[in-house]
Design an enzyme around this catalytic site. Structure first.
Site, PDB file in Angstrom:
ATOM      1  N   ASP A  46       3.004  -4.717   8.093  1.00 37.28           N
ATOM      2  CA  ASP A  46       1.836  -3.939   7.950  1.00 37.28           C
ATOM      3  C   ASP A  46       0.909  -4.989   8.120  1.00 37.28           C
ATOM      4  OD1 ASP A  46      -0.358  -2.757   6.683  1.00 37.28           O
ATOM      5  OD2 ASP A  46       0.578  -2.055   5.072  1.00 37.28           O
ATOM      6  N   HIS A  70       0.846  -1.112  -0.007  1.00 36.25           N
ATOM      7  CA  HIS A  70      -0.085   0.072  -0.090  1.00 36.25           C
ATOM      8  C   HIS A  70       0.905   1.368  -0.201  1.00 36.25           C
ATOM      9  CE1 HIS A  70      -2.749   2.828   1.764  1.00 36.25           C
ATOM     10  NE2 HIS A  70      -3.719   2.300   1.488  1.00 36.25           N
ATOM     11  N   CYS A  80      -4.769   2.468  -3.584  1.00 31.17           N
ATOM     12  CA  CYS A  80      -3.423   3.065  -3.242  1.00 31.17           C
ATOM     13  C   CYS A  80      -2.551   2.032  -3.200  1.00 31.17           C
ATOM     14  CB  CYS A  80      -3.726   3.298  -1.454  1.00 31.17           C
ATOM     15  SG  CYS A  80      -4.832   4.725  -1.163  1.00 31.17           S
ATOM     16  N   GLN A 137      -4.348  -5.534   6.911  1.00 28.95           N
ATOM     17  CA  GLN A 137      -5.862  -6.284   6.194  1.00 28.95           C
ATOM     18  C   GLN A 137      -5.404  -7.955   6.818  1.00 28.95           C
ATOM     19  OE1 GLN A 137      -7.900  -5.270   4.291  1.00 28.95           O
ATOM     20  NE2 GLN A 137      -7.074  -3.140   3.468  1.00 28.95           N
ATOM     21  N   LYS A 168     -10.433  -1.026  10.360  1.00 34.02           N
ATOM     22  CA  LYS A 168     -10.508  -2.400   9.378  1.00 34.02           C
ATOM     23  C   LYS A 168     -11.066  -3.507  10.268  1.00 34.02           C
ATOM     24  CE  LYS A 168      -7.556  -0.157   6.080  1.00 34.02           C
ATOM     25  NZ  LYS A 168      -8.102  -0.148   4.897  1.00 34.02           N
TER      26      LYS A 168
END
Ligand code: PMP
Length: 423
Positions: A217, A140, A381, A220, A243
Site C-alpha cells: 500500500d 489503514h 482510519c 503514503q 495524495k
C-alpha cells in the site's frame, strides 16, 4: 534521529542533495496563496490529501475545454486524441513506478479500490477455508476491511504482524507467521497515522522465500521517496493520485503481468470485454479487463501531469527538506511538556501524530483552524493503531515539500494557544 528512508538508498542523507526552495515551489500551488479565517493558510494535512500545482489544474481544464471525448471506442479525432492522452498517462505511471510493461498499470479510483480489486479477484480465486492473509497492525482500514470481507466469505483468516511501542513492526514475529496457508502479505509502505516507514523490501524478500506474493500500500510513500516496483520486486503496488498532487478519484494498481493475467475480472461492463453474446463472453486483456466502463479519463491525464511535475523536482532534495521539517517539528513539539508524540519509529516520513494532555484532538484541530492551520484530528482510519496506543484519536500534522520552517513555528505557536485555552 529520524530519516525519510528505509529500504532505499539513503537519499535524504546524501550530502549532494541540493537545498530545496519551498518558497519557490509554493508559487506553483494557487490554493496555498489563500487566507482562511483571516489568516494565511498553513496547510499541514498533506497525508489526507495534497494541493494541486497549476500545471495539473490547467491540464485537466485544457482536457475538458479542448481535448475531451470518451476513449477507446471512437474513430473520430477527439476520441483518438483522448485515447492517446489516456494511454500516455498509463505510460507515465509505468515510468514513474518503473513497471516493466504498461499493461501492468491498472487505473482505479485510488488505493482503496486497488486493494478491493485484489481482494475480490486474487483473493476470491485463491483463498479457501483455513488459508491466511497477513497484514500489519499499522494498516489503514483500506488494507484491513477488504481482507476481512473476503476472509469471512472464504473461511480464511487475517493475521496481523504486531508492532512495538514506537509503532515499528516486530519483524522477528513475521517470518514464523508464513506457511503454506499464507496466500498474500498486504503491507503498508508508510503509515498514515504514525509516519513509520516499513522495511518493505525486506518483508518482500522474506515473503518470497516462502513463495508468498506481497501487495504494498503505497498511498503514503510515493509522494516522499522514489519507488521502483522492479527493484522492490513487489507483486502489487497501490497508490492514490490525490495524495501525490494529482486529482481525486484516480489511482493506480500495479500488478505483475502474470498475476493480473491469472486473475478474474473485478467488475463487468463495457471495455473489459473482447466480445459478448448470451452464450459466451470473452474478456479483454489486462489492463482493460480490470477497467470496466468509462474510466476517469481527466483524472488519469491529470495524474500524469502531477507525476511529471513531481518528477521534474529534485526528489532527493524534497526528501532532505521534508526530513528537516520532520526533525525540526519533532524537536519543537517535544519541547511542549503536555504533548506526546505518537509514533516514534527510527524511520519516519514527515508525519507527526500527537496528543495534548486532556485536550481532545478535535478541539486541537478546531482551535488551530482559528489560526488558519489545517491539521487532521481523529483515528485517521487506523483504529487498531489507536487501540494499540490506548487512545481514541490523535491530532496529526503532515508535511509536504511546500511546507516551510515557518509553518512549523506557526504550528508550535498554535499548540501553545490551545494549551492557553485549556489551562
Ligand atoms: N492506505 C493509506 C496508508 C492511506 O493513508 C490511505 C488514505 N488515507 C488509503 C490507504 C486510502 O486511500 P484512498 O482514500 O485514496 O483510497
Amino acid at each position: 534521529m529520524s530519516t525519510m528512508w528505509n529500504d532505499k538508498a539513503p537519499v535524504a542523507a546524501a550530502p549532494s542533495a541540493a537545498a530545496f526552495d519551498a518558497w519557490r515551489v509554493r508559487a506553483d500551488f494557487p490554493a496555498l496563496r489563500q487566507t482562511v479565517r483571516g489568516r494565511p493558510l498553513i496547510y499541514l494535512d498533506n497525508a489526507a490529501s495534497t494541493h494541486k500545482p497549476k500545471v495539473v489544474i490547467d491540464t485537466v481544464a485544457r482536457f475538458y475545454s479542448e481535448e475531451y471525448s470518451n476513449v477507446h471506442r471512437g474513430v473520430h479525432y477527439l476520441s483518438q486524441l483522448a485515447t492517446d492522452l489516456y494511454e500516455d498517462a498509463r505510460r507515465t505511471a509505468q515510468q514513474f513506478l518503473n513497471a516493466r510493461r504498461e499493461e501492468e498499470i491498472v487505473f482505479v479510483r485510488g488505493t482503496t479500490e486497488a486493494i478491493n480489486l485484489v481482494a475480490q479477484t486474487f483473493g476470491r480465486s485463491k483463498l479457501g477455508p483455513g488459508d491466511e492473509i497477513i497484514v500489519s497492525a499499522i494498516e489503514h482500514h483500506a488494507n484491513i476491511v477488504p481482507w476481512q470481507m473476503i476472509c469471512r466469505e472464504k473461511g480464511a483468516t487475517l493475521r496481523v504482524i504486531p508492532i512495538d511501542e514506537h509503532g515499528e513492526l516486530i519483524l522477528d514475529a513475521f517470518e514464523p507467521m508464513l506457511s503454506e496457508r499464507t496466500k498474500l502479505v498486504s503491507i503498508v509502505h508508510v503509515s498514515n497515522a504514525l509516519g513509520t516507514v516499513n522495511p518493505v523490501k525486506e518483508i518482500i524478500e522474506i515473503a518470497h522465500r516462502h513463495g508468498v506474493p506481497v501487495l504494498v500500500d503505497g498511498a503514503q510513500s510515493v509522494q516522499h521517496m522514489p519507488v521502483d516496483v522492479q527493484e522492490l520486486d513487489c507483486d502489487f503496488f497501490a497508490l492514490s493520485g490525490h495524495k501525490i498532487y494529482g486529482p481525486t478519484g484516480i489511482g493506480v494498481l500495479y500488478g505483475k503481468k502474470a498475476l493480473l493475467d491469472d486473475m478474474p475480472p473485478y467488475q463487468g461492463g463495457g471495455d473489459m470485454i473482447l466480445s459478448v453474446s448470451f452464450e459466451r463472453t470473452v474478456y479483454n486483456d489486462v489492463p482493460f479487463k480490470f477497467e470496466a466502463g468509462t474510466p476517469n479519463i481527466a483524472g488519469a491525464i491529470g495524474l500524469a501531469a502531477a507525476l511529471k511535475y513531481f518528477r521534474s523536482l529534485d526528489i532527493a532534495a524534497i526528501a532532505a527538506h521534508e526530513n528537516e521539517l520532520l526533525e525540526y517539528a519533532t524537536r519543537k513539539l517535544e519541547a511542549i511538556d503536555a504533548l506526546r508524540i505518537i509514533g516514534t519509529a527510527t524511520h519516519k516520513a514527515s508525519v507527526i501524530s500527537f496528543t495534548l494532555c486532556a485536550v481532545h484532538p478535535h478541539d486541537i484541530g478546531t482551535i488551530l483552524d482559528q489560526h488558519g492551520i489545517a491539521v487532521r484530528a481523529g483515528h485517521h482510519c487506523a483504529q487498531p493503531v489507536m487501540q494499540h496506543f490506548g487512545i481514541p484519536a490523535t491530532a496529526r500534522a503532515s508535511f509536504s515539500f511546500y511546507n516551510t520552517m515557518e509553518d512549523v513555528d506557526a504550528l508550535a505557536h498554535g499548540i501553545e494557544s490551545v494549551l492557553e485555552v485549556f489551562t
